[in-house]
Design a protein around this motif. Sequence first.
Motif, PDB file in Angstrom:
ATOM      1  N   GLU A  38       0.808  -1.213   0.000  1.00 19.14           N
ATOM      2  CA  GLU A  38       0.000   0.000   0.000  1.00 19.14           C
ATOM      3  C   GLU A  38       0.845   1.269   0.000  1.00 19.14           C
ATOM      4  O   GLU A  38       0.296   2.373   0.077  1.00 19.14           O
ATOM      5  CB  GLU A  38      -0.928   0.006   1.217  1.00 19.14           C
ATOM      6  CG  GLU A  38      -1.916  -1.162   1.235  1.00 19.14           C
ATOM      7  CD  GLU A  38      -2.805  -1.130   2.458  1.00 19.14           C
ATOM      8  OE1 GLU A  38      -2.610  -0.226   3.304  1.00 19.14           O
ATOM      9  OE2 GLU A  38      -3.693  -2.000   2.576  1.00 19.14           O
ATOM     10  N   VAL A  39       2.149   1.129  -0.063  1.00 21.00           N
ATOM     11  CA  VAL A  39       3.044   2.286  -0.074  1.00 21.00           C
ATOM     12  C   VAL A  39       3.489   2.552  -1.511  1.00 21.00           C
ATOM     13  O   VAL A  39       4.065   1.666  -2.143  1.00 21.00           O
ATOM     14  CB  VAL A  39       4.269   2.040   0.824  1.00 21.00           C
ATOM     15  CG1 VAL A  39       5.203   3.242   0.796  1.00 21.00           C
ATOM     16  CG2 VAL A  39       3.833   1.721   2.241  1.00 21.00           C
ATOM     17  N   PRO A  40       3.249   3.740  -2.061  1.00 19.32           N
ATOM     18  CA  PRO A  40       3.684   4.014  -3.428  1.00 19.32           C
ATOM     19  C   PRO A  40       5.189   4.234  -3.495  1.00 19.32           C
ATOM     20  O   PRO A  40       5.821   4.621  -2.506  1.00 19.32           O
ATOM     21  CB  PRO A  40       2.922   5.288  -3.791  1.00 19.32           C
ATOM     22  CG  PRO A  40       2.695   5.969  -2.481  1.00 19.32           C
ATOM     23  CD  PRO A  40       2.507   4.874  -1.469  1.00 19.32           C
ATOM     24  N   LEU A  41       5.738   3.982  -4.662  1.00 22.50           N
ATOM     25  CA  LEU A  41       7.167   4.231  -4.845  1.00 22.50           C
ATOM     26  C   LEU A  41       7.447   5.724  -4.815  1.00 22.50           C
ATOM     27  O   LEU A  41       8.432   6.179  -4.223  1.00 22.50           O
ATOM     28  CB  LEU A  41       7.644   3.616  -6.165  1.00 22.50           C
ATOM     29  CG  LEU A  41       9.143   3.750  -6.467  1.00 22.50           C
ATOM     30  CD1 LEU A  41       9.975   3.026  -5.414  1.00 22.50           C
ATOM     31  CD2 LEU A  41       9.451   3.191  -7.853  1.00 22.50           C
ATOM     32  N   ALA A  42       6.589   6.500  -5.474  1.00 24.27           N
ATOM     33  CA  ALA A  42       6.731   7.961  -5.498  1.00 24.27           C
ATOM     34  C   ALA A  42       5.388   8.576  -5.846  1.00 24.27           C
ATOM     35  O   ALA A  42       4.536   7.938  -6.477  1.00 24.27           O
ATOM     36  CB  ALA A  42       7.798   8.391  -6.506  1.00 24.27           C
ATOM     37  N   THR A  43       5.181   9.814  -5.400  1.00 26.81           N
ATOM     38  CA  THR A  43       3.989  10.573  -5.751  1.00 26.81           C
ATOM     39  C   THR A  43       4.426  11.909  -6.339  1.00 26.81           C
ATOM     40  O   THR A  43       5.601  12.275  -6.302  1.00 26.81           O
ATOM     41  CB  THR A  43       3.092  10.820  -4.522  1.00 26.81           C
ATOM     42  OG1 THR A  43       3.771  11.710  -3.614  1.00 26.81           O
ATOM     43  CG2 THR A  43       2.777   9.523  -3.809  1.00 26.81           C
TER      44      THR A  43
ATOM     45  N   ALA B 138      -4.524  11.732   0.835  1.00 27.65           N
ATOM     46  CA  ALA B 138      -3.689  10.825   1.622  1.00 27.65           C
ATOM     47  C   ALA B 138      -2.705  10.068   0.744  1.00 27.65           C
ATOM     48  O   ALA B 138      -1.570   9.802   1.155  1.00 27.65           O
ATOM     49  CB  ALA B 138      -4.564   9.839   2.397  1.00 27.65           C
ATOM     50  N   ALA B 139      -3.118   9.719  -0.475  1.00 23.66           N
ATOM     51  CA  ALA B 139      -2.248   8.958  -1.379  1.00 23.66           C
ATOM     52  C   ALA B 139      -1.214   9.838  -2.057  1.00 23.66           C
ATOM     53  O   ALA B 139      -0.322   9.323  -2.739  1.00 23.66           O
ATOM     54  CB  ALA B 139      -3.100   8.254  -2.432  1.00 23.66           C
TER      55      ALA B 139
END
Length: 230
Positions: free
Chosen positions: A41-46, A114-115
Amino acid sequence: MDRRETAALLAYIGRLDPRTIRTDQGEARDQLAQWHELLDEVPLATTHGWDACVVARRHIRVSPYQILPADVARPWESYKRDRLHRHTDPTPSADPDDQAAWTAELVGTRRAVAAGTAQPVQYRQLAGRRVSPRLEARLKEVGSCIPPEARTALAPFRRARAAREEALAQGQPDALSVRCDWCEAPVGEPCRRRRVDPDGFARGNAVRATSHHCRQDLAAAQQAHQAAMA
């Protein structure tokens, strides 16, 4: 992040900290499965400030311990909390009578914030900004923005302000334009009752309706000095 992104993150970490490299094929497969399960649930980058590689590099740079998935997941949770704390729900564009659509839009906006795919929405600050020159000129023309009847009704509840306004109306110096040397009230703030105990410590913090005499004398001296300079 998907398995490819997790593998890319592990490869990047391996270049910075060789201790994380698994040479055995089975161990490498298990490591990838473990990291992917924990960072699913953790993105690599935003697009708004989050980068797992930056977080990993910071940990490796400052910590002597080998990095774990939790060292990436914890900063991500803090990142989400900070964004949600700074977010104020905007009014949805959906029909208010359509409760499902209204709620879905609110939830979707919060999840996007949040994302990290949308910026937090904040209300514009109402206080602390410079008043428009046009508004200042208008206030000088009309006087106070508070009607006289309302000012009279509020006087018992704003004794310090009422005493100041009465003194100014009588042509007396504005005591609140200087700092009080006795209670140490700053400019613009009313004086407070300050009692000194036998042990030498100051007690009491109640607001006074009138300023201390030393403050009034200092304001009068300042007013006289300004008049002499003019």
